[in-house]
Enzyme design. Structure first.
Site, PDB file in Angstrom:
ATOM      1  N   ASP A 121       0.872  -1.175   0.000  1.00 37.73           N
ATOM      2  CA  ASP A 121       0.000   0.000   0.000  1.00 37.73           C
ATOM      3  C   ASP A 121       0.912   1.229   0.000  1.00 37.73           C
ATOM      4  OD1 ASP A 121       0.916   0.240   2.596  1.00 37.73           O
ATOM      5  OD2 ASP A 121      -1.064   0.318   3.538  1.00 37.73           O
ATOM      6  N   CYS A 127       3.059  -3.188   4.046  1.00 40.91           N
ATOM      7  CA  CYS A 127       2.218  -2.045   4.410  1.00 40.91           C
ATOM      8  C   CYS A 127       2.941  -1.317   5.540  1.00 40.91           C
ATOM      9  CB  CYS A 127       0.790  -2.477   4.767  1.00 40.91           C
ATOM     10  SG  CYS A 127       0.622  -3.580   6.177  1.00 40.91           S
ATOM     11  N   THR A 172       2.724  -1.601   8.894  1.00 43.24           N
ATOM     12  CA  THR A 172       3.189  -2.540   9.929  1.00 43.24           C
ATOM     13  C   THR A 172       3.376  -3.958   9.415  1.00 43.24           C
ATOM     14  OG1 THR A 172       0.899  -3.019  10.481  1.00 43.24           O
ATOM     15  CG2 THR A 172       1.994  -1.266  11.767  1.00 43.24           C
ATOM     16  N   HIS A 177       9.958 -24.327   8.779  1.00 42.26           N
ATOM     17  CA  HIS A 177       8.969 -25.053   9.584  1.00 42.26           C
ATOM     18  C   HIS A 177       7.530 -24.850   9.102  1.00 42.26           C
ATOM     19  CE1 HIS A 177      11.537 -25.735  13.483  1.00 42.26           C
ATOM     20  NE2 HIS A 177      12.177 -26.063  12.378  1.00 42.26           N
ATOM     21  N   HIS A 229       7.102 -31.381  10.058  1.00 39.81           N
ATOM     22  CA  HIS A 229       6.587 -30.024   9.813  1.00 39.81           C
ATOM     23  C   HIS A 229       5.492 -30.042   8.741  1.00 39.81           C
ATOM     24  CE1 HIS A 229       9.725 -28.623  12.413  1.00 39.81           C
ATOM     25  NE2 HIS A 229      10.637 -29.226  11.656  1.00 39.81           N
TER      26      HIS A 229
HETATM   27  C1  RB5 Z   1      -1.958   2.714   6.611  1.00 41.02           C
HETATM   28  O1  RB5 Z   1      -2.025   3.910   7.338  1.00 41.02           O
HETATM   29  C2  RB5 Z   1      -1.710   1.552   7.554  1.00 41.02           C
HETATM   30  O2  RB5 Z   1      -2.818   1.357   8.369  1.00 41.02           O
HETATM   31  C3  RB5 Z   1      -1.408   0.298   6.763  1.00 41.02           C
HETATM   32  O3  RB5 Z   1      -0.296   0.532   5.953  1.00 41.02           O
HETATM   33  C4  RB5 Z   1      -1.053  -0.939   7.561  1.00 41.02           C
HETATM   34  O4  RB5 Z   1      -0.048  -0.671   8.488  1.00 41.02           O
HETATM   35  C5  RB5 Z   1      -2.185  -1.682   8.140  1.00 41.02           C
HETATM   36  O5  RB5 Z   1      -2.014  -2.716   8.774  1.00 41.02           O
END
Ligand code: RB5
Length: 145
Positions: free
Chosen positions: A7, A64, A66, A97, A132
């Site tokens: 994203d 993304c 996180t 695994h 596994h």
């Molecule tokens: C975007 O602001 C953020 O929410 C997205 O990139 C991601 O981290 C969501 O899990």
């Protein structure tokens, strides 16, 4: 062949990783997003994950902010085992695994050098099989239970 998607929050790290993939001679396709404009990560997670689940790509990389939203969305697609990783040991174990076929990375969490190292490990580590494989088959069975 590899598929990669992000994203807007993962866009910058994706650019760095695509340069890294080119440098190591790994073929890939970028299925978006194609600009740093704000967008909805499930769209790109689904695009990449369905392509892996349908066998059009062997593995995939999702980025993304996180890595959380991308991994959650990808893991809704039957056949996808997407591991959110932020350390090299987990990047190795998710292949050895868990036979992960996708990894998710957080562009706002990790730096590009760690990301490149983890991508290398993800791409270069084989699944160990054996006991596994029994466990991974049990994960797959949960999709229809
Ligand atoms: C975007 O602001 C953020 O929410 C997205 O990139 C991601 O981290 C969501 O899990």
């Amino acid at each position: 062949m590899l598929v990669i998607a992000s994203d807007h929050a993962g866009y910058a790290l994706k650019q760095e990783l695509m340069e890294h993939l080119k440098a190591r001679g790994t073929a890939f396709e970028d299925v978006g997003t194609y600009s740093p404009e704000s967008c909805h990560y499930p769209i790109y997670a689904e695009k990449a994950a369905r392509a892996v689940a349908e066998g059009r790509y062997e593995k995939g990389i999702l980025i993304c902010g996180t890595g959380l939203g991308m991994s959650m969305a990808a893991n809704k697609i039957p056949g996808i085992r997407c591991a959110l990783v932020s350390d090299c040991f987990s990047a190795e174990m998710c292949r050895a695994h868990n036979n992960a076929n996708m990894i998710a990375l957080g562009g706002r969490v990790i730096g590009p050098e760690l990301a490149k190292r983890m991508v290398d490990i993800f791409l270069d580590t084989d699944f160990l099989g054996g006991k596994h494989a029994v466990r991974v088959d049990m994960i797959t069975a949960l999709e229809t239970k």
